[in-house]
Design a protein around this motif. Structure first.
Motif, PDB file in Angstrom:
ATOM      1  N   TYR A  67       1.139  71.964 -26.888  1.00  0.00           N
ATOM      2  CA  TYR A  67       0.237  73.114 -26.951  1.00  0.00           C
ATOM      3  C   TYR A  67       0.337  73.917 -25.655  1.00  0.00           C
ATOM      4  CZ  TYR A  67      -4.067  75.776 -27.758  1.00  0.00           C
ATOM      5  OH  TYR A  67      -4.966  76.791 -27.943  1.00  0.00           O
ATOM      6  N   TRP A  72      -8.132  76.092 -37.621  1.00  0.00           N
ATOM      7  CA  TRP A  72      -6.905  75.526 -37.038  1.00  0.00           C
ATOM      8  C   TRP A  72      -5.908  75.108 -38.110  1.00  0.00           C
ATOM      9  CZ3 TRP A  72      -5.257  76.891 -32.711  1.00  0.00           C
ATOM     10  CH2 TRP A  72      -6.086  77.046 -31.608  1.00  0.00           C
ATOM     11  N   SER A 101      -1.102  67.838 -26.936  1.00  0.00           N
ATOM     12  CA  SER A 101      -1.702  68.591 -25.843  1.00  0.00           C
ATOM     13  C   SER A 101      -0.627  69.217 -24.959  1.00  0.00           C
ATOM     14  CB  SER A 101      -2.584  67.647 -25.036  1.00  0.00           C
ATOM     15  OG  SER A 101      -2.794  68.158 -23.750  1.00  0.00           O
ATOM     16  N   VAL A 143      -2.453  76.828 -37.017  1.00  0.00           N
ATOM     17  CA  VAL A 143      -1.338  76.046 -36.459  1.00  0.00           C
ATOM     18  C   VAL A 143      -0.014  76.257 -37.222  1.00  0.00           C
ATOM     19  CG1 VAL A 143      -0.490  73.726 -35.901  1.00  0.00           C
ATOM     20  CG2 VAL A 143      -2.809  74.391 -35.263  1.00  0.00           C
ATOM     21  N   VAL A 181      -5.434  69.757 -31.693  1.00  0.00           N
ATOM     22  CA  VAL A 181      -6.510  70.751 -31.797  1.00  0.00           C
ATOM     23  C   VAL A 181      -7.663  70.234 -32.670  1.00  0.00           C
ATOM     24  CG1 VAL A 181      -5.105  72.784 -31.260  1.00  0.00           C
ATOM     25  CG2 VAL A 181      -5.344  72.080 -33.644  1.00  0.00           C
ATOM     26  N   ILE A 211       0.594  69.113 -32.560  1.00  0.00           N
ATOM     27  CA  ILE A 211      -0.330  70.146 -32.089  1.00  0.00           C
ATOM     28  C   ILE A 211      -1.577  70.174 -32.967  1.00  0.00           C
ATOM     29  CG2 ILE A 211      -0.645  72.647 -31.872  1.00  0.00           C
ATOM     30  CD1 ILE A 211       2.245  72.792 -30.840  1.00  0.00           C
ATOM     31  N   VAL A 241      -9.292  75.857 -27.426  1.00  0.00           N
ATOM     32  CA  VAL A 241      -9.268  75.161 -28.713  1.00  0.00           C
ATOM     33  C   VAL A 241     -10.639  75.195 -29.401  1.00  0.00           C
ATOM     34  CG1 VAL A 241      -8.880  72.943 -29.845  1.00  0.00           C
ATOM     35  CG2 VAL A 241      -7.346  73.692 -28.021  1.00  0.00           C
ATOM     36  N   CYS A 260       2.122  77.415 -26.572  1.00  0.00           N
ATOM     37  CA  CYS A 260       1.128  78.268 -27.220  1.00  0.00           C
ATOM     38  C   CYS A 260       0.536  79.309 -26.303  1.00  0.00           C
ATOM     39  CB  CYS A 260       0.056  77.396 -27.855  1.00  0.00           C
ATOM     40  SG  CYS A 260       0.774  76.288 -29.090  1.00  0.00           S
TER      41      CYS A 260
END
Ligand code: HEC
Length: 103
Positions: free
Chosen positions: A51, A72, A48, A76, A97, A93, A64, A55
């Motif tokens: 991310y 995903w 998290s 990813v 997700v 990550i 998400v 991101c």
């Protein structure tokens, strides 16, 4: 003490104080706080954080739940490559997700 050594002492004192002053004045970067108890595991918690940190640089931080797990799995690896993350970071990550999109 002669004049020269007084100056030397002055420089030492200044040097010792300088970093502290700089720390106070420089704008504090807001750390991304992670409340570990929100997450099922520390891997997901770290995912998290990664991310949030990596991101949202090129585009806004994506929601998400707007994407399925299947999406995903493809997104990813692509985005981790763009973000120049290593395999460990990519895995964290992904764990995050997948957990979030299946909640
Ligand atoms: C170097 C810039 C860059 C970084 C860093 C980046 N992205 Fe992206 N991202 C893009 C671009 C460009 C697109 C749109 C083109 C595409 O889909 O490949 C995109 C699209 C997306 C999409 C939409 C995909 C779709 O099919 O609609 C998602 C979701 C996404 N990124 C997630 C992430 C995640 C998660 C990270 C962090 C690991 C990340 N991005 C980091 C550049 C970046």
């Amino acid at each position: 003490m002669n004049k020269l050594s007084l100056i030397a002492v002055g420089i030492v004192v200044l040097a010792a104080c300088a970093p502290k002053t700089a720390e106070v004045i420089s704008p504090v970067e807001k750390p991304v706080t992670v409340v570990t108890s929100e997450f099922p595991s520390s891997i997901v918690a770290e995912g998290s954080k990664l991310y949030a940190e990596n991101c949202g640089k090129c585009h806004k931080l994506q929601t998400v739940t707007d994407f399925s797990s299947e999406q995903w799995y493809k997104i990813v690896p692509n985005m981790s490559a763009l973000a120049k993350l290593d395999a460990t970071q990519e895995n964290k990550i992904l764990q995050y997700v997948l957990w979030k999109s299946n909640k």
